[in-house]
Design a protein around this motif. Structure first.
Motif, PDB file in Angstrom:
ATOM      1  N   LEU A 192      83.690   3.101  10.162  1.00  0.00           N
ATOM      2  CA  LEU A 192      83.677   2.029  11.176  1.00  0.00           C
ATOM      3  C   LEU A 192      85.470   2.082  11.980  1.00  0.00           C
ATOM      4  O   LEU A 192      85.346   2.189  13.203  1.00  0.00           O
ATOM      5  N   ARG A 193      86.469   2.099  11.166  1.00  0.00           N
ATOM      6  CA  ARG A 193      87.538   2.186  11.618  1.00  0.00           C
ATOM      7  C   ARG A 193      87.703   3.444  12.642  1.00  0.00           C
ATOM      8  O   ARG A 193      88.288   3.461  13.781  1.00  0.00           O
ATOM      9  N   TRP A 194      87.173   4.555  12.156  1.00  0.00           N
ATOM     10  CA  TRP A 194      87.112   5.845  12.832  1.00  0.00           C
ATOM     11  C   TRP A 194      86.455   5.540  14.101  1.00  0.00           C
ATOM     12  O   TRP A 194      86.766   6.080  15.358  1.00  0.00           O
ATOM     13  N   LEU A 195      85.080   5.226  14.085  1.00  0.00           N
ATOM     14  CA  LEU A 195      84.475   4.767  15.290  1.00  0.00           C
ATOM     15  C   LEU A 195      85.005   3.800  16.264  1.00  0.00           C
ATOM     16  O   LEU A 195      84.875   4.142  17.653  1.00  0.00           O
ATOM     17  N   ALA A 202      86.872   7.153  24.073  1.00  0.00           N
ATOM     18  CA  ALA A 202      85.961   7.371  24.962  1.00  0.00           C
ATOM     19  C   ALA A 202      85.835   6.389  26.328  1.00  0.00           C
ATOM     20  O   ALA A 202      84.750   6.137  26.853  1.00  0.00           O
ATOM     21  N   ASP A 203      87.084   5.697  26.389  1.00  0.00           N
ATOM     22  CA  ASP A 203      86.943   4.486  27.378  1.00  0.00           C
ATOM     23  C   ASP A 203      86.655   5.004  28.765  1.00  0.00           C
ATOM     24  O   ASP A 203      85.869   4.111  29.578  1.00  0.00           O
ATOM     25  N   ASN A 204      86.643   6.338  29.126  1.00  0.00           N
ATOM     26  CA  ASN A 204      86.358   6.673  30.403  1.00  0.00           C
ATOM     27  C   ASN A 204      84.976   7.280  30.546  1.00  0.00           C
ATOM     28  O   ASN A 204      84.575   7.935  31.485  1.00  0.00           O
ATOM     29  N   LYS A 205      84.326   7.291  29.431  1.00  0.00           N
ATOM     30  CA  LYS A 205      82.869   7.851  29.279  1.00  0.00           C
ATOM     31  C   LYS A 205      81.944   6.918  28.986  1.00  0.00           C
ATOM     32  O   LYS A 205      81.429   6.706  27.605  1.00  0.00           O
ATOM     33  N   SER A 211      77.109   4.125  23.314  1.00  0.00           N
ATOM     34  CA  SER A 211      76.391   4.705  22.159  1.00  0.00           C
ATOM     35  C   SER A 211      77.211   4.483  20.967  1.00  0.00           C
ATOM     36  O   SER A 211      76.650   4.161  19.987  1.00  0.00           O
ATOM     37  N   LEU A 212      78.327   4.537  20.989  1.00  0.00           N
ATOM     38  CA  LEU A 212      79.298   4.456  19.836  1.00  0.00           C
ATOM     39  C   LEU A 212      79.185   3.165  19.543  1.00  0.00           C
ATOM     40  O   LEU A 212      79.070   2.614  18.186  1.00  0.00           O
TER      41      LEU A 212
END
Length: 391
Positions: A192-195, A202-205, A211-212
């Motif tokens: 969870l912390r990694w995701l 992935a803020d700009n995607k 999806s994440l």
């Protein structure tokens, strides 16, 4: 202290918090905020799907388009700031179900997730266990593969489970007294912390980011963390104010687990067997020193359908329902494996497979034991009976 009065107050307050949570969930449903493709497609039940998604995120060449950012974050966040080993100009490769050869004693098998670099001469080996139990010498085999392929210091063996459980003794058995070294990771905390860090990366995607976020929600549902954080904190604060009540409940966990099994699993299966005209044998359940086993039989059929548990440690595992599976104990000569069952063994040639909720002792699984375990087993029983062609 009036313990009985305190218990009444405690549960009254918990009931109020749960009612508030339910109202908030219904409002989120109305707004579409709980819409989740992973849940709709029931992906959370399948370890292979989780492995495929994690392996893609760890792949610098993955379709997420973030290069090695997620892989680096995995070493920083999930692996607790371990040095990044893939500094070569050639990016590592990521695999699922990586075949290491036929199983033969201490070697062979399929690694759930392997990230390796020939140029860096390093391998990240991940055994992913959500529902299934361990195989004999499973981690030992993968550890030997790591040593042979990458050298003693050139790999990391990770054991990933929902809550960071230890691997079984059978899985880490070796010929010597030296234990297999591995790192325990949990979906509930480490993944969870990694995701969450991957979401930030992935803020700009937007497609990757959302999806994440949906996958994070799926993991929270799997680990019973999808309750509103404010409501969770209210329950924690309440527990702090009533430690005697919490201690009383904790001390009765075994009895609570037994009550849930009997009311929501055993009784449902007994009713199902009665409706089908099958014999329901649960003598082992009543015998605290016998194997945990439910047996359903049809008169005239030379076999039975068994719901049982791995006997990992006979000295301490009596009366526990851990690493649960369903299979067919058949005396039919030349019987072939059924398509509806995933695995096969010499003892169960017609097939067997682990259940989605493989631990009927753990408090984390109490909600599933009440709501879905009996239904899952009954659906599988229907598939087995239909394929067997037994009326």
């Amino acid at each position: 202290m009036d313990t009985e009065l305190d218990i009444q107050r405690f549960f009254r307050e918990v009931e109020n918090i749960c009612a508030l949570e339910q109202a908030q969930q219904e409002e989120r449903n109305r707004k579409g905020e709980n819409y989740n493709l992973f849940s709709i497609l029931n992906i959370e039940r399948y370890e292979l799907k989780h492995s495929a998604l994690i392996a893609n995120l760890l792949d610098p060449k993955g379709s997420h388009g973030c290069g090695d950012a997620f892989l680096r974050a995995f070493f920083e966040i999930a692996l607790k700031e371990r040095a990044y080993p893939f500094e070569s100009s050639t990016p590592p490769n990521s695999y699922t179900e990586y075949y290491t050869g036929p199983i033969a004693g201490d070697t062979g098998g399929r690694i759930d997730i392997l990230v390796e670099s020939k140029s860096s001469h390093y391998g990240l080996i991940i055994e992913n266990k959500i529902y299934a139990g361990d195989q004999d010498k499973q981690l030992t085999r993968y550890d030997n593969y790591g040593k042979e392929t990458f050298g003693a210091d050139g790999y990391l063996l990770v054991y990933l489970t929902l809550y960071g459980y230890d691997a079984s003794k059978e899985s880490t058995a070796t010929k010597s007294t030296e234990e297999v070294g591995y790192l325990r990771l949990s979906y509930a905390e480490d993944i969870l912390r990694w995701l969450e860090q991957c979401v930030r990366l992935a803020d700009n995607k937007p497609l990757v980011r959302e999806s994440l976020n949906q996958y994070i929600q799926t993991i929270k549902q799997l680990t019973y963390q999808d309750m509103n954080q404010e409501n969770i904190q209210k329950i924690i604060d309440l527990a702090v104010d009533y430690p005697e009540v919490v201690a009383t409940l904790s001390s009765k966990r075994d009895a609570i687990a037994q009550g849930i099994r009997e009311k929501y699993i055993f009784a449902e299966l007994k009713e199902y067997a009665d409706q089908k005209g099958w014999l329901f044998d649960s003598t082992e359940i009543a015998n605290p020193k016998g194997d945990n086993k439910i047996r359903l039989r049809k008169e005239g059929w030379e076999g039975s359908i068994i719901i049982s548990a791995d006997s990992e440690d006979k000295k301490s595992n009596y009366g526990w329902w851990i690493n649960l599976w369903i299979g067919i104990d058949s005396k039919v000569t030349g019987a072939k494996k059924l398509a509806c069952l995933e695995k096969q063994s010499p003892e169960y040639p017609m097939g067997w497979e682990y259940l989605t909720t493989p631990n009927w002792y753990s408090a984390e699984n109490f909600p599933a034991m009440k709501e879905s375990v009996a239904e899952e087993i009954i659906n599988k029983l229907d598939e087995i009976i239909e394929e067997l062609g037994i009326k």
